[in-house]
Design an enzyme around this catalytic site. Structure first.
Site, PDB file in Angstrom:
ATOM      1  N   ARG A  25      84.068 -35.631  87.685  1.00 59.63           N
ATOM      2  CA  ARG A  25      83.825 -34.187  87.608  1.00 59.63           C
ATOM      3  C   ARG A  25      82.920 -33.691  88.736  1.00 59.63           C
ATOM      4  NH1 ARG A  25      80.698 -30.145  84.268  1.00 59.63           N
ATOM      5  NH2 ARG A  25      82.183 -28.491  83.815  1.00 59.63           N
ATOM      6  N   ILE A  51      83.816 -23.662  86.482  1.00 63.41           N
ATOM      7  CA  ILE A  51      84.485 -24.842  85.945  1.00 63.41           C
ATOM      8  C   ILE A  51      84.042 -24.872  84.477  1.00 63.41           C
ATOM      9  CG2 ILE A  51      82.604 -26.336  86.756  1.00 63.41           C
ATOM     10  CD1 ILE A  51      84.584 -28.613  87.021  1.00 63.41           C
ATOM     11  N   SER A  52      85.000 -24.888  83.581  1.00 57.43           N
ATOM     12  CA  SER A  52      84.687 -24.798  82.149  1.00 57.43           C
ATOM     13  C   SER A  52      83.915 -26.015  81.671  1.00 57.43           C
ATOM     14  CB  SER A  52      85.974 -24.672  81.340  1.00 57.43           C
ATOM     15  OG  SER A  52      86.658 -23.492  81.676  1.00 57.43           O
ATOM     16  N   GLN A  53      83.218 -25.833  80.550  1.00 56.58           N
ATOM     17  CA  GLN A  53      82.464 -26.951  79.975  1.00 56.58           C
ATOM     18  C   GLN A  53      83.429 -28.059  79.580  1.00 56.58           C
ATOM     19  OE1 GLN A  53      81.231 -24.623  76.247  1.00 56.58           O
ATOM     20  NE2 GLN A  53      81.027 -26.738  75.582  1.00 56.58           N
TER      21      GLN A  53
END
Length: 130
Positions: A25, A51-53
């Site tokens: 990530r 960027i989403s959790q």
């Protein structure tokens, strides 16, 4: 991240968990926020986007129930993180991003990580991909 934020909650699909273990990530975020790359909250990727959790991404990917011969259309490539995760699970991923700068950044990271089953294009995702 996988044990604490995903498995400890309701993400139990072994294929999804394996994809999260494999995809780095931190490669999809700005180096300034590397220290937070594996935290369970969204991070800015510029251009008013995030960027989403990880938990939300994992939940969405798990609900898709992707098989290794599936073709996936992703609208909104963003950083390319979810694109890479889908690339670990699907036969082919077609991803459309409307912000050229994000598309170029994502394409570079995905190429560096040697994804051969992902095609990316710049455009309006509401128009689909012929």
């Amino acid at each position: 991240m996988v044990l604490e934020h995903l498995y400890a909650r309701d993400v139990k699909d072994n294929k999804v968990l394996a994809a999260f273990r494999k995809v780095p990530r931190h490669r999809f975020v700005n180096p300034v926020v590397y220290k937070d790359a594996y935290s369970d909250f969204p991070l800015s990727i510029g251009h008013g986007q995030t960027i989403s959790q990880p938990y939300i991404v994992a939940l969405m990917v798990q609900l898709l129930d992707v098989e290794n011969d599936d073709k996936v259309l992703e609208i909104g490539t963003g950083s390319g993180y979810e694109t890479a995760l889908l690339g670990e699970l699907a036969g082919s991923v077609f991803s459309i991003e409307r912000i050229p700068e994000l598309a170029v950044m994502a394409k570079g990271v995905l190429e560096d990580l040697h994804y051969k089953n992902i095609r990316l294009k710049i455009g309006d995702g509401s128009l689909g991909w012929k």
